[in-house]
Design a protein around this motif. Structure first.
Motif, PDB file in Angstrom:
ATOM      1  N   ARG A 116      35.190  57.123  48.320  1.00  0.00           N
ATOM      2  CA  ARG A 116      35.249  55.654  48.358  1.00  0.00           C
ATOM      3  C   ARG A 116      35.850  55.093  47.071  1.00  0.00           C
ATOM      4  O   ARG A 116      36.691  54.185  47.110  1.00  0.00           O
ATOM      5  CB  ARG A 116      33.836  55.103  48.553  1.00  0.00           C
ATOM      6  CG  ARG A 116      33.791  53.612  48.834  1.00  0.00           C
ATOM      7  CD  ARG A 116      32.359  53.103  48.812  1.00  0.00           C
ATOM      8  NE  ARG A 116      31.807  53.210  47.475  1.00  0.00           N
ATOM      9  CZ  ARG A 116      32.032  52.314  46.512  1.00  0.00           C
ATOM     10  NH1 ARG A 116      32.780  51.254  46.749  1.00  0.00           N
ATOM     11  NH2 ARG A 116      31.497  52.478  45.318  1.00  0.00           N
ATOM     12  N   LYS A 117      35.445  55.644  45.928  1.00  0.00           N
ATOM     13  CA  LYS A 117      36.017  55.183  44.666  1.00  0.00           C
ATOM     14  C   LYS A 117      37.514  55.485  44.594  1.00  0.00           C
ATOM     15  O   LYS A 117      38.290  54.683  44.062  1.00  0.00           O
ATOM     16  CB  LYS A 117      35.285  55.851  43.500  1.00  0.00           C
ATOM     17  CG  LYS A 117      33.863  55.351  43.306  1.00  0.00           C
ATOM     18  CD  LYS A 117      33.217  55.996  42.102  1.00  0.00           C
ATOM     19  CE  LYS A 117      31.805  55.471  41.887  1.00  0.00           C
ATOM     20  NZ  LYS A 117      31.157  56.098  40.704  1.00  0.00           N
ATOM     21  N   LYS A 122      42.964  53.393  44.689  1.00  0.00           N
ATOM     22  CA  LYS A 122      44.266  53.331  45.339  1.00  0.00           C
ATOM     23  C   LYS A 122      44.569  51.924  45.829  1.00  0.00           C
ATOM     24  O   LYS A 122      45.689  51.415  45.685  1.00  0.00           O
ATOM     25  CB  LYS A 122      44.293  54.318  46.510  1.00  0.00           C
ATOM     26  CG  LYS A 122      45.627  54.392  47.219  1.00  0.00           C
ATOM     27  CD  LYS A 122      45.582  55.417  48.346  1.00  0.00           C
ATOM     28  CE  LYS A 122      46.932  55.469  49.077  1.00  0.00           C
ATOM     29  NZ  LYS A 122      46.894  56.459  50.193  1.00  0.00           N
ATOM     30  N   LYS A 123      43.535  51.276  46.389  1.00  0.00           N
ATOM     31  CA  LYS A 123      43.725  49.912  46.858  1.00  0.00           C
ATOM     32  C   LYS A 123      44.041  48.973  45.700  1.00  0.00           C
ATOM     33  O   LYS A 123      44.913  48.092  45.812  1.00  0.00           O
ATOM     34  CB  LYS A 123      42.451  49.457  47.584  1.00  0.00           C
ATOM     35  CG  LYS A 123      42.533  48.058  48.154  1.00  0.00           C
ATOM     36  CD  LYS A 123      41.228  47.688  48.848  1.00  0.00           C
ATOM     37  CE  LYS A 123      41.283  46.253  49.391  1.00  0.00           C
ATOM     38  NZ  LYS A 123      40.003  45.885  50.044  1.00  0.00           N
ATOM     39  N   GLN A 128      47.856  45.855  42.634  1.00  0.00           N
ATOM     40  CA  GLN A 128      48.548  45.578  41.375  1.00  0.00           C
ATOM     41  C   GLN A 128      50.058  45.590  41.577  1.00  0.00           C
ATOM     42  O   GLN A 128      50.774  44.714  41.068  1.00  0.00           O
ATOM     43  CB  GLN A 128      48.146  46.615  40.323  1.00  0.00           C
ATOM     44  CG  GLN A 128      48.851  46.413  38.986  1.00  0.00           C
ATOM     45  CD  GLN A 128      48.647  47.588  38.052  1.00  0.00           C
ATOM     46  OE1 GLN A 128      48.016  48.578  38.438  1.00  0.00           O
ATOM     47  NE2 GLN A 128      49.165  47.502  36.859  1.00  0.00           N
ATOM     48  N   LEU A 129      50.528  46.586  42.318  1.00  0.00           N
ATOM     49  CA  LEU A 129      51.976  46.631  42.583  1.00  0.00           C
ATOM     50  C   LEU A 129      52.426  45.410  43.372  1.00  0.00           C
ATOM     51  O   LEU A 129      53.496  44.828  43.088  1.00  0.00           O
ATOM     52  CB  LEU A 129      52.311  47.916  43.353  1.00  0.00           C
ATOM     53  CG  LEU A 129      52.134  49.241  42.600  1.00  0.00           C
ATOM     54  CD1 LEU A 129      52.462  50.407  43.510  1.00  0.00           C
ATOM     55  CD2 LEU A 129      53.015  49.274  41.360  1.00  0.00           C
ATOM     56  N   GLU A 130      51.620  45.022  44.351  1.00  0.00           N
ATOM     57  CA  GLU A 130      51.989  43.861  45.160  1.00  0.00           C
ATOM     58  C   GLU A 130      51.973  42.581  44.328  1.00  0.00           C
ATOM     59  O   GLU A 130      52.893  41.739  44.430  1.00  0.00           O
ATOM     60  CB  GLU A 130      51.020  43.739  46.342  1.00  0.00           C
ATOM     61  CG  GLU A 130      51.366  42.630  47.316  1.00  0.00           C
ATOM     62  CD  GLU A 130      52.678  42.864  48.040  1.00  0.00           C
ATOM     63  OE1 GLU A 130      53.238  41.879  48.561  1.00  0.00           O
ATOM     64  OE2 GLU A 130      53.144  44.021  48.071  1.00  0.00           O
ATOM     65  N   SER A 131      50.935  42.429  43.490  1.00  0.00           N
ATOM     66  CA  SER A 131      50.881  41.237  42.635  1.00  0.00           C
ATOM     67  C   SER A 131      52.011  41.233  41.611  1.00  0.00           C
ATOM     68  O   SER A 131      52.577  40.168  41.307  1.00  0.00           O
ATOM     69  CB  SER A 131      49.534  41.170  41.926  1.00  0.00           C
ATOM     70  OG  SER A 131      49.349  42.306  41.105  1.00  0.00           O
ATOM     71  N   SER A 132      52.372  42.411  41.105  1.00  0.00           N
ATOM     72  CA  SER A 132      53.498  42.485  40.170  1.00  0.00           C
ATOM     73  C   SER A 132      54.800  42.108  40.858  1.00  0.00           C
ATOM     74  O   SER A 132      55.649  41.420  40.276  1.00  0.00           O
ATOM     75  CB  SER A 132      53.596  43.897  39.587  1.00  0.00           C
ATOM     76  OG  SER A 132      52.419  44.234  38.882  1.00  0.00           O
ATOM     77  N   ASP A 180      43.412  43.708  33.352  1.00  0.00           N
ATOM     78  CA  ASP A 180      43.240  42.961  34.599  1.00  0.00           C
ATOM     79  C   ASP A 180      42.923  43.890  35.766  1.00  0.00           C
ATOM     80  O   ASP A 180      42.076  43.578  36.620  1.00  0.00           O
ATOM     81  CB  ASP A 180      44.503  42.157  34.899  1.00  0.00           C
ATOM     82  CG  ASP A 180      44.699  41.023  33.902  1.00  0.00           C
ATOM     83  OD1 ASP A 180      43.744  40.700  33.177  1.00  0.00           O
ATOM     84  OD2 ASP A 180      45.830  40.476  33.836  1.00  0.00           O
ATOM     85  N   VAL A 181      43.594  45.038  35.794  1.00  0.00           N
ATOM     86  CA  VAL A 181      43.331  46.001  36.875  1.00  0.00           C
ATOM     87  C   VAL A 181      41.912  46.553  36.764  1.00  0.00           C
ATOM     88  O   VAL A 181      41.172  46.637  37.760  1.00  0.00           O
ATOM     89  CB  VAL A 181      44.375  47.133  36.845  1.00  0.00           C
ATOM     90  CG1 VAL A 181      44.023  48.217  37.864  1.00  0.00           C
ATOM     91  CG2 VAL A 181      45.764  46.590  37.120  1.00  0.00           C
TER      92      VAL A 181
END
Length: 394
Positions: A116-117, A122-123, A128-132, A180-181
Motif C-alpha cells: 500500500r505504501k 507511486k501515486k 507530482q509529474l502531473e502537477s509539474s 511538497d511531495v
C-alpha cells in the motif's frame, strides 16, 4: 513247539505302561534280593522311581508361567483402561498453531502495508509529474501572455529582467519541490493514522491499547517537524511563504506554521472535563507559549525593519551605484540568514506545545486532543477547496 522268533509286530503297544500288579510283583521280587543291602540305598530307589515315572510320562507344557507372563502386562493395562490424551499437550499444540497463524497473518499484513505504501508513493510521484506538467503549461501561457502584452521587466537584474522573465513567474527550488511531495505523503499517512485513532476511541479500547495509537500520532507529528527542519536549511522562504499550505491555512500561519497558543484555545473545549491540576498546567502552558510567541514576533519584526533600513540606506534611484548596491546586498544577506533561526525556534515551540499537552492530559484526553487538531486543519483545507471551486461571476 515253535521256535522263538522276533516279534516284530507285538500284540500290545510298546508305549503302554505295565499294570500296577506287575509293577508291584517286580518290586516284591527286587526287594528280597536287596533286603540285605544297606538302608541308605532304599531312599535312592524310592527317589529313582518317581524320576522314572516322570521321565516316562509325557511332560505337559507349563501354561501357568506363560499365562502369567502374558497376563502380567495385559492385566495392568486392563486395570488402567484406555489411555486418554493429555490436555496440556493438546493445549500446547493449539497454542503453537495459533502462534504460527498469528505470525503468518502478521507477515501478510506487513506485506499488504508495504504494498500500500508503495502504491501511495507511486501515486504521489505520478501526481507530482502531473502537477509539474500543469505548472509548466501555466508558466508557458503566462510567458506567452506577457510577451503579447509587452510586460517585460526592463533592465532589472534584480528580478531577472535580463532573461525576460515575467513578474508572475515563480521559481521553486528542488528541495522545496521535494518537501511538497513528502508533505503530501505525510498528509495521506496522517489521514490514515487519524482514522485508526478515531476508530480506537469509538471502540472504547483500554488505556494501554489506546496509548499505542496516541503515541503513533505523536510520532507522526514529529516527522513533519523533521521535514521542515531539513527544508529550512536550503529554502526557508518556501516555509515562511506557506505555499505548501492551502489558502485558508495560509491566513492563520505564523512563522511557517500554526500559532501554538491559538491551538491550545481551540482544543481546550474539546477535552473537558479537566481536573484542577490539568487546568493549572494548561493555563501555565498557554501563558508561557504566548510569551514565547510575542518574543519571536518582536524579533521577526525587528529583522524586517532592519532589512528595510539596509535596503533603503542608499538612494533608490535607477541605475544604482553598484559599489553601494553590492555592499547593501551583502549586509542584507547576513541579516536575512537569521530568518532560519526564527523558523526553527517557532517549530520548536510548536513541538514542545504538543508534547507538553500530551504529558498533561490523560491518554483518552490526548486522543481527543489529536482528533480535534486533525479535524481543525481538515476543515481549513475543505474551506480552501470550496473557495477555489466557487462559481465566479464574469
Amino acid at each position: 513247539m515253535r521256535p522263538p522268533t522276533l516279534n516284530i509286530f507285538p500284540s500290545k503297544p510298546m508305549h503302554v505302561e505295565p499294570s500296577s500288579s506287575k509293577s508291584k510283583a517286580n518290586i516284591e521280587l527286587v526287594s528280597p534280593q536287596t533286603s540285605g543291602s544297606k538302608r541308605p540305598s532304599e531312599p535312592s530307589m524310592e527317589l529313582a522311581n518317581p524320576r522314572n515315572e516322570t521321565a516316562s510320562a509325557p511332560q505337559p507344557p507349563k501354561p501357568v508361567k506363560r499365562e502369567g507372563n502374558r497376563k502380567g502386562p495385559t492385566s495392568s493395562s486392563e486395570h488402567e483402561g484406555p489411555k486418554t490424551p493429555d490436555p496440556k499437550v493438546a493445549i500446547d499444540a493449539n497454542i503453537c498453531a495459533l502462534k504460527r497463524c498469528a505470525q503468518t497473518l502478521r507477515r501478510l499484513a506487513q506485506n499488504r502495508e508495504a504494498a500500500r505504501k508503495s502504491r501511495l508513493r507511486k501515486k504521489a510521484y505520478v501526481q507530482q509529474l502531473e502537477s509539474s506538467r500543469i505548472r509548466l503549461n501555466q508558466l508557458e501561457q503566462e510567458l506567452q501572455r506577457a510577451r503579447t502584452q509587452g510586460m517585460f521587466l526592463g533592465g532589472g537584474a534584480l528580478l531577472g529582467g535580463e532573461q525576460g522573465l515575467p513578474v508572475t513567474m515563480n521559481t521553486i527550488s528542488t528541495e522545496a519541490a521535494m518537501f511538497d511531495v513528502e508533505y503530501a505523503r505525510w498528509q495521506e499517512e496522517n489521514h490514515r493514522i487519524v482514522c485508526e485513532l478515531r476508530a480506537a476511541v469509538q471502540e472504547h479500547l483500554p488505556e494501554n491499547e489506546l496509548r499505542l495509537f496516541v503515541d503513533n500520532c505523536l510520532a507522526h507529528y514529529d516527522q513533519v517537524m523533521n521535514l521542515k527542519s531539513l527544508v529550512a536549511k536550503t529554502d526557508v522562504f518556501h516555509l515562511v511563504s506557506g505555499m505548501w499550505k492551502t489558502p485558508a491555512e495560509r491566513c492563520f500561519m505564523w512563522i511557517g506554521g500554526f500559532r501554538p497558543s491559538e491551538l491550545i484555545k481551540i482544543i481546550v473545549s474539546q477535552i473537558e472535563p479537566l481536573t484542577e491540576q490539568q487546568i493549572l498546567g494548561i493555563c501555565g502552558l498557554q501563558q508561557s507559549t504566548q510569551e514565547a510567541e510575542e518574543a519571536l514576533s518582536q524579533g521577526l519584526e525587528a529583522l524586517n525593519q532592519s532589512l528595510s533600513d539596509t535596503i533603503t540606506s542608499d538612494s533608490l534611484s535607477y541605475p544604482p551605484n553598484m559599489a553601494n548596491y553590492m555592499g547593501q546586498m551583502a549586509v542584507a544577506m547576513n541579516k536575512l540568514s537569521t530568518l532560519e533561526g526564527f523558523v526553527r525556534q517557532a517549530d520548536n515551540l510548536r513541538h514542545q506545545t504538543i508534547h507538553r499537552l500530551h504529558q498533561i492530559l490523560t491518554t483518552r484526553q490526548a486522543a481527543r486532543c489529536f482528533l480535534a487538531i486533525a479535524e481543525y486543519f481538515h476543515r481549513l483545507r475543505a474551506l480552501s477547496s470550496l473557495w477555489l471551486a466557487r462559481p465566479r461571476q464574469e
